[in-house]
Design an enzyme around this catalytic site. Structure first.
Site, PDB file in Angstrom:
ATOM      1  CG  HIS A 171      -1.939  -1.011   1.343  1.00 62.42           C
ATOM      2  ND1 HIS A 171      -2.172  -1.742   2.484  1.00 62.42           N
ATOM      3  CD2 HIS A 171      -2.846  -1.464   0.425  1.00 62.42           C
ATOM      4  CE1 HIS A 171      -3.174  -2.585   2.289  1.00 62.42           C
ATOM      5  NE2 HIS A 171      -3.594  -2.442   1.041  1.00 62.42           N
ATOM      6  CE  LYS A 222     -12.179  -6.969   1.865  1.00 62.72           C
ATOM      7  NZ  LYS A 222     -10.946  -6.294   1.401  1.00 62.72           N
ATOM      8  NE  ARG A 265      -2.939  -7.665  -4.212  1.00 62.02           N
ATOM      9  CZ  ARG A 265      -3.719  -7.882  -3.168  1.00 62.02           C
ATOM     10  NH1 ARG A 265      -3.182  -8.134  -1.997  1.00 62.02           N
ATOM     11  NH2 ARG A 265      -5.024  -7.873  -3.275  1.00 62.02           N
ATOM     12  CB  SER A 276      -4.786  -6.381   4.561  1.00 62.74           C
ATOM     13  OG  SER A 276      -4.328  -5.140   4.103  1.00 62.74           O
TER      14      SER A 276
HETATM   15  O1  PNS Z   1      -9.137  -2.594   0.684  1.00 57.32           O
HETATM   16  P1  PNS Z   1     -10.478  -3.044   0.143  1.00 57.32           P
HETATM   17  O2  PNS Z   1     -11.310  -3.689   1.222  1.00 57.32           O
HETATM   18  O3  PNS Z   1     -10.353  -3.920  -1.067  1.00 57.32           O
HETATM   19  O4  PNS Z   1     -11.227  -1.699  -0.304  1.00 57.32           O
HETATM   20  C1  PNS Z   1     -12.518  -1.769  -0.867  1.00 57.32           C
HETATM   21  C2  PNS Z   1     -13.165  -0.388  -0.921  1.00 57.32           C
HETATM   22  C3  PNS Z   1     -13.220   0.204   0.477  1.00 57.32           C
HETATM   23  C4  PNS Z   1     -12.343   0.513  -1.805  1.00 57.32           C
HETATM   24  C5  PNS Z   1     -14.586  -0.610  -1.473  1.00 57.32           C
HETATM   25  O5  PNS Z   1     -15.279  -1.463  -0.629  1.00 57.32           O
HETATM   26  C6  PNS Z   1     -15.360   0.680  -1.649  1.00 57.32           C
HETATM   27  O6  PNS Z   1     -15.155   1.384  -2.611  1.00 57.32           O
HETATM   28  N1  PNS Z   1     -16.231   1.005  -0.665  1.00 57.32           N
HETATM   29  C7  PNS Z   1     -17.016   2.228  -0.736  1.00 57.32           C
HETATM   30  C8  PNS Z   1     -18.523   1.939  -0.851  1.00 57.32           C
HETATM   31  C9  PNS Z   1     -19.093   2.414  -2.173  1.00 57.32           C
HETATM   32  O7  PNS Z   1     -18.984   3.566  -2.525  1.00 57.32           O
HETATM   33  N2  PNS Z   1     -19.728   1.464  -2.900  1.00 57.32           N
HETATM   34  C10 PNS Z   1     -20.403   1.711  -4.157  1.00 57.32           C
HETATM   35  C11 PNS Z   1     -19.566   1.951  -5.390  1.00 57.32           C
HETATM   36  S1  PNS Z   1     -18.424   0.688  -5.839  1.00 57.32           S
END
Ligand code: PNS
Length: 159
Positions: A18, A42, A95, A132
């Site tokens: 990250h 999660k 990745r 993670s």
């Molecule tokens: O590190 P992660 O868990 O892969 O991150 C995922 C994340 C937080 C980027 C994703 O869950 C997200 O974009 N959440 C925001 C919720 C949202 O806006 N959802 C609708 C559009 S995709």
């Protein structure tokens, strides 16, 4: 006008992969917001306040604290945060093809919702195996996670 980018994620916990992506984003964009997002899909290991603290500490350690700001977001759409701060771009680290498949619907949805573009930065190969979830698993089973995470995270996970 400055180009503002948001690097979103659960960061549960932040890894050196990250930090590498954040560092590279700061070279491309004028302003970078690292946004720690609550992902209801999660079960988080670290509470939000610890994730924020560890991210701030990691950016300091990496010499990035004056180049990227840290915020957290628990309610609402990611694109709403972007609109509020004037960001037009999301940055995601990739990745493998698995990440591309996971990210693709979100890329299209975020563009459809608010015309927010997503830029993929390919993870440096030295971090390609680091996630993670694997860090949490290795730490829980007593393994050494110090090669994969900032110092503060390693200390936190072994305390
Ligand atoms: O590190 P992660 O868990 O892969 O991150 C995922 C994340 C937080 C980027 C994703 O869950 C997200 O974009 N959440 C925001 C919720 C949202 O806006 N959802 C609708 C559009 S995709």
């Amino acid at each position: 006008m400055p180009t503002i980018a948001v690097v979103p994620g659960s960061f549960d916990p932040v890894t050196l992969g990250h930090i590498d992506v954040i560092r590279r984003a700061t070279k491309v964009f004028d302003e970078v917001h690292v946004l720690i997002v609550h992902n209801p899909d999660k079960d988080a290991l670290l509470p939000m306040n610890e994730r924020v603290r560890l991210m701030e500490e990691a950016l300091e350690e990496a010499g990035l604290s004056n180049k990227a700001t840290v915020a957290s977001y628990s309610v609402g759409l990611l694109v709403d945060y972007c609109t509020d701060v004037g960001a037009k771009v999301l940055v995601k680290g990739i990745r493998s093809q698995i990440d591309v498949a996971y990210e693709t619907p979100m890329v299209i949805m975020n563009r459809s919702l608010a015309d927010i573009e997503t830029v993929f930065l390919l993870t440096d190969p030295q971090h390609a195996h680091v996630s993670s979830s694997l860090v949490r698993e290795v730490a829980a089973l007593g393994g050494d996670v110090s090669p994969y995470v900032p110092k503060g995270v390693a200390t936190f996970l072994t305390a």
